[in-house]
Enzyme design. Structure first.
Site, PDB file in Angstrom:
ATOM      1  CD  GLU A 198      -3.123  -1.048   2.068  1.00 24.59           C
ATOM      2  OE1 GLU A 198      -2.954  -0.385   3.102  1.00 24.59           O
ATOM      3  OE2 GLU A 198      -4.179  -1.655   1.825  1.00 24.59           O
ATOM      4  CD  GLU A 388      -3.881  -6.197   2.488  1.00 25.05           C
ATOM      5  OE1 GLU A 388      -4.756  -5.538   3.087  1.00 25.05           O
ATOM      6  OE2 GLU A 388      -2.669  -5.966   2.584  1.00 25.05           O
TER       7      GLU A 388
END
Ligand code: BG6
Length: 489
Positions: A198, A388
């Site tokens: 991220e 995810e």
């Protein structure tokens, strides 16, 4: 639905949230070890000590350390990442359960400070290297392909304190050394790597970090990102040179942005939100250069970047092989007054009246996943992985030990359906690793009760529990999904 033969099904974790053993076998600390537990409504705290011995704590979001303070582990506080779910000592049992579910991929991360405890050493910590080798070997035993993140929120604390972490170009060198050791040591055991988890959070969530969303805050954030882009590009080049079979990807926090109204100002704001939050990082890592709109973003915040000619060349030569992202929710942006705000940790913008929200305020929007997949595939035309996705929810253990998590099944089923639709529309999606396939410590709140797993772990928010593993209903359901390659959902 058309999941291709060989589509990777599995689950995902991160070292700092599951391994535990935070100071065993020579591992050095990371900032995540100095974080207490919070909740949906109270922030996690960072604890510190002053040179005169006095101590204190500041909120991770928006807090400012007093001059001279050093982060420290203090008596009287609970640090949930210290023992995580003790994957360090349970990995064989956990991998056996994943194999029973039929996993063909397991996403995990390496804790940098297990390999280089301070981060600036020349020689790595052999015990750390050995641990991951054992994990990879165990995965191989079951034909589970590891997908390994090199950096998942855990720069060694020593580098943060002594070199100012990613604000310093020197940190690239330390990361290069760390990445090289990993690529050399795990040749033949790993095929897929991710560089930074991220990576876009640095800029996307700046507003949530209180006074950091200033011009100075943006200057630091964009500069940190630039150094991480270079480190990532170096890693891609190095990986390919060490083993032509290595594939290296980027990892973006994927959120689908919608405009709140049809007001042209909202439409433009929405486009700018995609550019700043999603495309900025994806473009640099996938296309090897900054997009045109980067100039506008820097100008808006008076940002002056340290970018060299060599950097530009490195970026071009270090484009990722595939694009991965997390997807939990969509959000709404508007220039109009927001009456109903989306609450919860790490969710932002206005509440969408057409969507349901989780107990932690995250919007349930499977179609947003299809939207994201199609948009991104069209932009980069590289293989995609959803690395995810999942529902953080409170689970109840019944008297007989069973856990009926039909809400989780519903969440995953609807998202998997939309992945199938995106594939039918031409998207080259090659993997799905659901988040926290085994319960672990929440990154945002530090809670255990925000559970994502199909495997339950007996540990509570105060750290009580036996670490016993237990199958939830979703375990058997996911097993069938995998067995049927996504046909039976
Ligand atoms: C992603 C992170 O942001 O979301 C994970 O990569 C994190 O580390 C996950 O755990 C879910 O967030 P949370 O706050 O519910 O743990």
């Amino acid at each position: 639905m058309s999941f291709k033969e060989g589509f990777y099904w599995g689950g995902a974790t991160a070292a700092n949230q599951c391994e535990g053993a935070w100071n065993e076998d020579g591992r050095g600390p990371a900032e995540t070890d100095m974080l207490t537990a919070g909740s949906n409504h109270s922030p996690r705290m960072l604890t510190y000590q002053m040179p005169d011995g006095t101590t204190g704590a500041i909120p991770r979001t928006g807090g400012k350390l007093p001059e001279g303070a050093k982060l420290a582990v203090l008596d009287g506080y609970y640090y949930p990442n210290h023992d995580g779910i003790d994957f360090y000592h349970h990995y064989k049992e956990d991998i056996a359960l994943m194999a029973e579910m039929g996993f063909t991929m397991f996403r995990m991360s390496i804790s940098w400070s297990r390999i280089f405890p301070r981060g600036d050493e020349i020689e790595p910590n052999q015990k750390g290297i050995e641990f991951y080798r054992n994990v990879f070997k165990e995965l191989k035993k079951y034909n589970i392909e590891p997908l390994v993140t090199l950096h998942h929120f855990d720069t060694p604390l020593y580098l943060e304190e002594n070199y100012d972490g990613w604000n310093n170009r020197k940190t690239i060198e330390f990361f290069d050394r760390y990445a090289k050791v990993c690529f050399e040591e795990y040749k033949g055991l790993v095929k897929y790597w991710l560089t930074f988890n991220e990576i876009n959070n640095t800029v996307m969530f700046l507003e949530l970090f209180g006074d950091k969303a200033t011009k100075e805050g943006y200057q630091r954030a964009y500069q940190q990102l630039h150094y991480q882009f270079i480190a990532s590009a170096h890693a891609v080049k190095m990986a390919h040179a060490i083993d032509p079979d290595y594939h290296v990807g980027c990892m973006i926090c994927g959120i689908t942005f919608y405009p709140g109204t049809s007001d042209p100002k909202d439409i433009l704001l929405n486009r700018h939100a995609w550019e700043k939050n999603i495309f900025y990082c994806g473009d640099v890592q996938s296309k090897g250069k900054y997009p045109t709109f980067a100039k506008r973003l820097w100008k808006e915040q008076d940002v002056q970047l340290d970018i060299t000619k060599q950097d530009e060349q490195d970026l071009m030569e270090g484009c990722v092989d595939f694009y991965t992202f997390s997807y939990y929710m969509s959000t709404v942006v508007t220039t109009h007054a927001i009456e109903d705000k989306a609450g919860g940790n790490f969710s932002m913008g206005a509440k969408n009246p057409y969507l349901k929200y989780s107990d932690w305020g995250w919007a349930f929007d499977p179609e947003g996943l299809k939207y994201y997949l199609e948009m991104i595939y069209d932009r980069y035309e590289k293989p995609l992985m959803v690395v995810e996705n999942g529902l953080g929810a409170v689970d109840k253990v019944e008297e007989d030990g069973s856990i009926h998590d039909d809400y989780r099944i519903e969440y995953m089923r609807d998202h998997i359906k939309e992945m199938g639709n995106a594939i039918d529309n031409g998207v080259d999606l090659i993997a799905y690793t659901s988040w926290g396939c085994i319960d672990l410590v929440s990154a945002g709140t530090g809670e255990m009760k925000k559970r994502y797993g199909m495997i339950y772990v007996d540990k509570d928010d105060e750290g009580n529990g036996t670490f016993e593993r237990r199958k939830k209903d979703s375990f058997e359901w996911y097993k069938k999904v995998i067995q049927s390659n996504g046909k039976i959902i």
